[in-house]
Motif scaffolding. Sequence first.
Motif, short mmCIF file in Angstrom:
data_model
loop_
_atom_site.label_atom_id
_atom_site.label_comp_id
_atom_site.label_asym_id
_atom_site.label_seq_id
_atom_site.Cartn_x
_atom_site.Cartn_y
_atom_site.Cartn_z
N VAL A 1 -57.80 98.12 14.63
CA VAL A 1 -56.61 97.79 13.84
C VAL A 1 -56.09 99.05 13.15
CG1 VAL A 1 -55.85 96.59 11.73
CG2 VAL A 1 -57.18 95.36 13.46
N ALA A 2 -57.01 99.86 12.64
CA ALA A 2 -56.62 101.10 11.95
C ALA A 2 -55.92 102.05 12.91
CB ALA A 2 -57.85 101.77 11.35
N ALA A 3 -56.40 102.12 14.14
CA ALA A 3 -55.78 103.01 15.11
C ALA A 3 -54.36 102.53 15.46
CB ALA A 3 -56.63 103.10 16.37
N ILE A 4 -54.17 101.21 15.50
CA ILE A 4 -52.86 100.66 15.86
C ILE A 4 -51.86 100.87 14.71
CG2 ILE A 4 -51.59 98.52 16.33
CD1 ILE A 4 -54.19 97.51 17.73
N LEU A 5 -52.31 100.67 13.48
CA LEU A 5 -51.39 100.73 12.34
C LEU A 5 -51.28 102.11 11.72
CD1 LEU A 5 -52.28 97.45 10.40
CD2 LEU A 5 -50.43 97.80 12.04
N GLY A 6 -52.30 102.94 11.93
CA GLY A 6 -52.33 104.19 11.18
C GLY A 6 -52.60 103.92 9.71
N CYS A 7 -53.27 102.82 9.42
CA CYS A 7 -53.68 102.42 8.06
C CYS A 7 -55.14 102.00 8.13
CB CYS A 7 -52.91 101.19 7.59
SG CYS A 7 -51.29 101.52 6.97
N PHE A 8 -55.83 102.01 7.01
CA PHE A 8 -57.21 101.53 6.86
C PHE A 8 -58.23 102.45 7.50
CE2 PHE A 8 -55.12 97.13 7.78
CZ PHE A 8 -54.50 97.14 6.55
N GLY A 9 -57.80 103.56 8.11
CA GLY A 9 -58.77 104.46 8.73
C GLY A 9 -59.28 105.45 7.69
N ARG B 1 -38.84 104.66 7.57
CA ARG B 1 -39.03 103.39 8.28
C ARG B 1 -38.61 103.53 9.75
NH1 ARG B 1 -36.49 97.29 7.51
NH2 ARG B 1 -38.37 96.22 8.23
N ALA B 2 -37.48 104.19 9.98
CA ALA B 2 -36.98 104.35 11.35
C ALA B 2 -37.96 105.16 12.20
CB ALA B 2 -35.61 105.02 11.34
N ALA B 3 -38.77 106.02 11.58
CA ALA B 3 -39.77 106.78 12.33
C ALA B 3 -41.07 105.99 12.47
CB ALA B 3 -40.05 108.11 11.63
N LEU B 4 -41.38 105.16 11.48
CA LEU B 4 -42.63 104.40 11.51
C LEU B 4 -42.59 103.30 12.57
CD1 LEU B 4 -45.42 103.77 10.33
CD2 LEU B 4 -44.30 102.39 8.57
N VAL B 5 -41.42 102.69 12.76
CA VAL B 5 -41.32 101.58 13.72
C VAL B 5 -41.73 102.04 15.13
CG1 VAL B 5 -39.69 100.01 14.86
CG2 VAL B 5 -39.71 100.22 12.35
N PRO B 6 -41.11 103.09 15.69
CA PRO B 6 -41.58 103.54 17.02
C PRO B 6 -43.01 104.07 16.99
CG PRO B 6 -39.90 105.03 16.17
CD PRO B 6 -39.93 103.84 15.26
N ASP B 7 -43.42 104.65 15.86
CA ASP B 7 -44.79 105.17 15.74
C ASP B 7 -45.80 104.06 16.01
OD1 ASP B 7 -46.52 107.54 14.40
OD2 ASP B 7 -47.27 105.61 13.65
N VAL B 8 -45.61 102.91 15.38
CA VAL B 8 -46.57 101.81 15.55
C VAL B 8 -46.41 101.16 16.92
CG1 VAL B 8 -47.24 99.55 14.66
CG2 VAL B 8 -46.90 101.45 13.08
N ILE B 9 -45.16 101.09 17.42
CA ILE B 9 -44.94 100.55 18.77
C ILE B 9 -45.69 101.41 19.79
CG2 ILE B 9 -43.18 100.27 20.58
CD1 ILE B 9 -41.25 99.29 18.37
N VAL B 10 -45.56 102.73 19.67
CA VAL B 10 -46.23 103.63 20.61
C VAL B 10 -47.75 103.49 20.50
CG1 VAL B 10 -46.69 106.08 21.11
CG2 VAL B 10 -44.33 105.29 20.77
N ARG B 11 -48.26 103.45 19.27
CA ARG B 11 -49.70 103.28 19.08
C ARG B 11 -50.19 101.99 19.74
NH1 ARG B 11 -52.14 105.84 14.35
NH2 ARG B 11 -50.69 107.32 13.42
N PHE B 12 -49.41 100.90 19.54
CA PHE B 12 -49.86 99.62 20.08
C PHE B 12 -49.79 99.61 21.61
CE2 PHE B 12 -49.18 95.14 21.32
CZ PHE B 12 -50.45 94.68 20.97
N LEU B 13 -48.70 100.13 22.17
CA LEU B 13 -48.58 100.14 23.64
C LEU B 13 -49.72 100.95 24.26
CD1 LEU B 13 -44.71 100.53 24.09
CD2 LEU B 13 -46.08 98.45 24.34
N ARG B 14 -50.07 102.05 23.61
CA ARG B 14 -51.19 102.85 24.12
C ARG B 14 -52.49 102.06 24.02
NH1 ARG B 14 -49.18 108.62 21.67
NH2 ARG B 14 -47.80 109.09 23.41
N HIS B 15 -52.65 101.35 22.91
CA HIS B 15 -53.86 100.53 22.74
C HIS B 15 -53.94 99.47 23.84
CE1 HIS B 15 -56.22 97.14 21.08
NE2 HIS B 15 -56.97 98.11 20.61
#
Length: 530
Positions: free
Chosen positions: A452-460, A49-63
């Motif tokens: 959405v899939a690119a931001i979450l790393g899900c549904f892709g 979880r501690a790794a996933l939180v920044p992962d999604v934050i970084v994906r979203f900021l890039r988006h």
Amino acid sequence: MNQGPPPSILVHDTFTASKRELELRDPGRCGVYCCGPTVYDLCHVGNARAALVPDVIVRFLRHQGLQVKYVRNITDIDDKIIARANADGVEAMAVAERFADEYHRDMATLGMLEPDVEPRVSSHLPEIVELIERLLARGGAYVAEGDVYFRVAAFAEYGKLGKRRPDDLLEGAGSRVEVDARKESPLDFALWKAAKPGEPAWDSPWGPGRPGWHIECSAMCSKHLGETFDIHCGGRDLIFPHHENEIAQSQGAYGPGTFALNWLHNGFIDFAGEKMSKSLGNFFTTREVLALHDPETVRYFLLTVHYRSGLNFEVRVDCPACGAPLDRDAQDQGRCAACGAEPGREALRARVRFPGLEEADDRLAYVHATLSGARRLLREAGAAAPAGPAGPGPLLAAFCEHMRNDFNTSGALGTLSRPLAEANTLLAATRGVDMAVRLQWLAGFLADMDQVAAILGCFGGDADGWLQRRRNRRAAQAGLDLGRVEALVADRQQARAVKDWARSDAIRDELAALGLVVKDGSTGTNWDFA
Ligand SMILES: [Zn+2]
Ligand SMILES: [Zn+2]
């Protein structure tokens, strides 16, 4: 991806204890630092979880169009690593190497972005020594018999992040039995530890030794992100003393107002509403969870809760002897009330199920089935399919609005419910809605879902492949012989080809007895759980 200035993003900042605009040193850019793992064992779900939180934050900021530099360290010098090395009779660096590799394997399985820089303590000794020298020169640290300590009294801001008063901390520390005579104050903490026999050591101006835990992050932040940077992430358990000490060290060295501008902390994982039971152990490794569930399901499950909230990780265990569900007391005592069996930890852990993940898996199957259906319809439309939409649609706009509000993945996922239901209505509709309108709507839906899939790393990825893997996993868990099922389906197809309806029906009944249904579609015959 967006043109023009990025829209405002709100974050909850631990230092100011307030939700406010994300503060950026340089508009358009963002440096993100996340405290990574100490590599002495396999990582557990909390680490994931501690790794996933920044992962999604970084994906979203890039988006959102920001240029992000993402740094996540590896702590490869630490007491726990040395203890493990001594227990296993190997070199400390070999332990660190091994578990860093295991960590990378888990992160890759979970679809985590690779950080832009992944610094290790062992390759940052010069930077750490330089930072300690800077603190010594400014009176923020002192040498004591080969150790170097941070002088907390020299840093007036100490305790502000963790909301603790130095007087209260002193009172607490004074009541403990051991007070180290070498320290000026019990609050002072080690920047450098003199070598003890049998421990790995590095040269320094104060003799051979190794760095303390906190100083490494200060040194690596300034080396890779600068003296002042944008976002510092980590689990809530790191606020005090680790992050408090990072601030003290960095501001002590570089002056007030430097270091992280935004402090984001994620909540804990709560097993069964409290700590895990004694008979089960203290935590589940990511591997144990991935043995039962698809990595995407784990990601999705973790994202259904806002990152700051505690996450309830429900655990269900049935008695290995009689199958009765073990309640919390029975789990604690490791004794089944129904049959009296006393299964050991291994036997119990082998029977563990995670109802929250099972629910997430069902939901994810629904999303993938919807995506698959929409793609199929557009594919089948061929030349009649509309050209891609001109720009992002309302689905993506609603989703991003929640993400801009302190990366609220829970709220963002909630906005998908209606469009998903709408897509299914359109897929099922055979009349009443113009085909061109249906295709147009579904094309927009899919385009938004891709983002959405690119931001979450899900549904892709391949939805049909995901659904098939899920079906096969469930079959294996139910003890079904996949080869036999496939053979039955093939036999039935043959029977149907020669119009042997009696045989075809008999096979269908046999499959039904296994809890399976066969589906005859335009692309052939397939099977699934009823
Ligand atoms: Zn750290
Ligand atoms: Zn039992």
